[in-house]
Design a protein around this motif. Structure first.
Motif, PDB file in Angstrom:
ATOM      1  N   ARG A 134       0.844  -1.195   0.000  1.00 17.96           N
ATOM      2  CA  ARG A 134       0.000   0.000   0.000  1.00 17.96           C
ATOM      3  C   ARG A 134       0.881   1.248   0.000  1.00 17.96           C
ATOM      4  NH1 ARG A 134      -3.384   2.784   4.826  1.00 17.96           N
ATOM      5  NH2 ARG A 134      -4.894   3.963   3.558  1.00 17.96           N
ATOM      6  N   ARG A 165       4.493   0.714   0.618  1.00 20.92           N
ATOM      7  CA  ARG A 165       4.876   0.006   1.843  1.00 20.92           C
ATOM      8  C   ARG A 165       4.395  -1.440   1.750  1.00 20.92           C
ATOM      9  NH1 ARG A 165       6.470   1.236   7.027  1.00 20.92           N
ATOM     10  NH2 ARG A 165       5.832  -0.247   8.644  1.00 20.92           N
ATOM     11  N   GLU A 223       3.878  -5.142   3.397  1.00 14.99           N
ATOM     12  CA  GLU A 223       3.714  -5.818   4.679  1.00 14.99           C
ATOM     13  C   GLU A 223       3.317  -7.274   4.446  1.00 14.99           C
ATOM     14  OE1 GLU A 223       4.405  -4.505   7.507  1.00 14.99           O
ATOM     15  OE2 GLU A 223       4.412  -2.351   7.109  1.00 14.99           O
ATOM     16  N   TYR A 282       1.538 -10.610   6.575  1.00 15.25           N
ATOM     17  CA  TYR A 282       0.716 -10.795   7.773  1.00 15.25           C
ATOM     18  C   TYR A 282       0.512 -12.252   8.169  1.00 15.25           C
ATOM     19  CZ  TYR A 282      -2.945 -11.304   4.164  1.00 15.25           C
ATOM     20  OH  TYR A 282      -3.670 -11.685   3.056  1.00 15.25           O
ATOM     21  N   CYS A 299      -8.154  -7.295   3.812  1.00 12.84           N
ATOM     22  CA  CYS A 299      -7.057  -6.545   3.184  1.00 12.84           C
ATOM     23  C   CYS A 299      -7.447  -6.103   1.785  1.00 12.84           C
ATOM     24  CB  CYS A 299      -5.794  -7.404   3.147  1.00 12.84           C
ATOM     25  SG  CYS A 299      -5.210  -7.943   4.762  1.00 12.84           S
ATOM     26  N   SER A 328     -10.113  -3.284   2.090  1.00  9.27           N
ATOM     27  CA  SER A 328      -9.536  -2.057   2.644  1.00  9.27           C
ATOM     28  C   SER A 328      -8.668  -1.344   1.623  1.00  9.27           C
ATOM     29  CB  SER A 328      -8.719  -2.384   3.897  1.00  9.27           C
ATOM     30  OG  SER A 328      -9.545  -2.928   4.910  1.00  9.27           O
ATOM     31  N   LYS A 366      -8.431   2.253   2.856  1.00  4.77           N
ATOM     32  CA  LYS A 366      -8.416   2.133   4.313  1.00  4.77           C
ATOM     33  C   LYS A 366      -7.226   1.299   4.782  1.00  4.77           C
ATOM     34  CE  LYS A 366     -13.459   2.458   4.914  1.00  4.77           C
ATOM     35  NZ  LYS A 366     -14.641   1.808   5.525  1.00  4.77           N
ATOM     36  N   ASP A 367      -6.983   1.315   6.092  1.00  5.99           N
ATOM     37  CA  ASP A 367      -5.892   0.546   6.695  1.00  5.99           C
ATOM     38  C   ASP A 367      -6.191  -0.946   6.555  1.00  5.99           C
ATOM     39  OD1 ASP A 367      -3.949  -0.631   8.241  1.00  5.99           O
ATOM     40  OD2 ASP A 367      -4.216   0.672   9.979  1.00  5.99           O
ATOM     41  N   PRO A 368      -5.334  -1.714   5.883  1.00 13.53           N
ATOM     42  CA  PRO A 368      -5.615  -3.139   5.664  1.00 13.53           C
ATOM     43  C   PRO A 368      -5.085  -4.080   6.746  1.00 13.53           C
ATOM     44  CG  PRO A 368      -3.774  -2.455   4.313  1.00 13.53           C
ATOM     45  CD  PRO A 368      -4.173  -1.258   5.128  1.00 13.53           C
ATOM     46  N   ARG A 369      -4.537  -3.560   7.827  1.00 13.28           N
ATOM     47  CA  ARG A 369      -3.920  -4.439   8.830  1.00 13.28           C
ATOM     48  C   ARG A 369      -4.926  -5.410   9.452  1.00 13.28           C
ATOM     49  NH1 ARG A 369      -0.758  -0.281  12.627  1.00 13.28           N
ATOM     50  NH2 ARG A 369      -2.617   0.938  12.061  1.00 13.28           N
TER      51      ARG A 369
END
Length: 435
Positions: free
Chosen positions: A217, A220, A222, A224, A317, A320, A325-328
């Protein structure tokens, strides 16, 4: 504030139930955009599918807030094309194709890592011998396929000849529509020359198989979670996906690092991804690892596993990212310590004479907590004629999702489900494999 309208290519009932479990789903309206049958089984040209989807979206009386999909080709490549037409968030088409064209993906990997097998292009019309620099045993597969279709392990020229004969028969089914997608891009000369109807030959890699899930995103990247892929003994066919991975922490960190480097090199952004690896954790220098495949999407097969263990399905994810939006995801906030998607398979063809009905399956799911049983075939079906329900070596009968406290409980629940499904076939010898 009105509802958020999210259009899902190939929305199916099983995944709709999971999508309703993501945070904020009360404010989302999920709309099917073409059917799964149209997208995966109809043979409709991709250009026609895109035109039909665009008409549906433009005729919709409301806002089109996101277009998403969790299936492989053509869905994975239709998403960025449609999103570009409607000014919505998505990865670029070029970055998606860089992942999914197996030869292009290997060339990109070469620029960022060294952990991959020897590989080379192989024209399926050429004489049956390995390309220069690639040795037996090796895998031969089209540069674009999915679900391991037309992928063959070969040990000698005779096996290679048989595999290529079968590939020649079926490569156009996906290869021709894939070439339509390739024509939408300004391709490097080596990819333009390869096209979409040739093969990749790769030296065999082995070991424990696992998949790194993550997202990118705004540049960045990540990760998970890591999901183990366990095969039926002596076969390449998956027995189950199991989360969380049982591999040692140092191996998980290494696969996660390699994943980030490859995704950065490819330039995949505003997207989920899953990357498959083989590894030998106990080898010298901390173990060996080799990258198998890069997918520019999360695995919908893993969605319920993350739901059971972490508390939210990984569809979160995808949604989002599409909405900015924040996908965490949370970590270990689900009801079970371990979850698996199990594949009940048969390793020979046959006609289904009997299996448990809907009422029996409902009772089974009520009796055993943490279990969801999804039959793939019905009574009267010939296994070899079921679209997409098999790899090159087996036939899928059912998907069995299991949440458990440990592997012992998981196996006991799975065995009870297999017994209750009570599959029977028109031949006497069986061939059903449950472990």
């Amino acid at each position: 504030m009105g509802s958020v309208n999210i259009f899902v290519l190939g929305l199916d009932e099983e995944n709709l139930e999971v999508l309703l479990g993501v945070p904020g789903a009360a404010d989302y309206r999920y709309h099917p955009l073409l059917s799964q049958g149209e997208l995966q089984f109809s043979g409709t040209p991709v250009s026609d599918l895109l035109d039909k989807a665009e008409r549906q979206l433009r005729e919709f009386r409301g806002s089109v807030d996101a277009i998403v999909g969790y299936w492989d080709f053509p869905v994975s490549m239709m998403v960025p094309i449609l999103c570009r037409r409607f000014g919505l968030r998505s990865p670029s088409l070029e970055s998606v194709v860089k992942c999914e064209h197996k030869y292009w993906s290997r060339l990109e990997q070469q620029k960022a890592i060294t952990e991959y097998p020897r590989f080379a292009l192989l024209d399926p019309a050429d004489p049956a011998r390995p390309p220069e620099g690639v040795r037996y045993p090796m895998w031969v597969k089209p540069v674009k396929s999915y679900a391991s279709q037309l992928a063959f392990r070969v040990e000698d020229d005779a096996q290679l000849a048989a595999a290529l004969a079968e590939i020649r028969e079926g490569i156009g089914q996906i290869g021709k529509p894939f070439e339509y997608i390739l024509r939408q891009l300004d391709l490097p000369p080596e990819i333009a020359e390869a096209g979409g109807q040739t093969c990749l030959a790769e030296e065999e890699i082995s070991g424990a198989q696992a998949t790194v899930e993550g997202y990118s995103r705004k540049g960045r990247i990540e990760t998970y979670g890591v999901v183990d892929s366990l095969a039926y003994p002596g076969t390449p066919s998956f027995l189950r996906y199991q989360y969380p991975s049982a591999l040692p922490p140092h191996m998980l960190r290494r696969m996660e690092d390699l994943s980030k480097r490859v995704i950065a090199q490819i330039g995949l952004d505003n997207s989920t991804f899953c990357i498959e690896f083989f590894c030998h954790p106990e080898g010298a220098g901390g173990g060996e690892v080799s990258l198998l495949e890069v997918n520019p999407r999360h695995s919908q097969s893993h969605a319920e596993l993350f739901w059971e263990v972490d508390g939210i399905p990984n569809h979160h994810c995808m949604i989002s990212l599409a909405l900015g939006k924040d996908p965490r995801l949370p970590h270990r906030e689900g009801p079970y310590a371990l979850a698996a998607k199990c594949f009940l398979r048969r390793f020979r063809d046959g006609r289904v004479l009997h299996r448990a009905g809907a009422e029996e399956i409902d009772r089974l799911q009520q009796e055993i907590p943490g279990v969801d049983v999804v039959p793939v075939v019905d009574e009267g079906m010939q296994l070899s004629q079921v679209p997409q329900a098999h790899d090159s070596y087996s036939y899928e009968l059912a998907h069995i999702y299991v949440g458990a406290a440990d592997e012992g409980e998981l196996q006991r629940k799975y065995d009870r489900c297999v017994e209750a499904l009570d599959f029977r076939f028109d031949d006497e010898e069986g061939g059903l494999c449950t472990r």
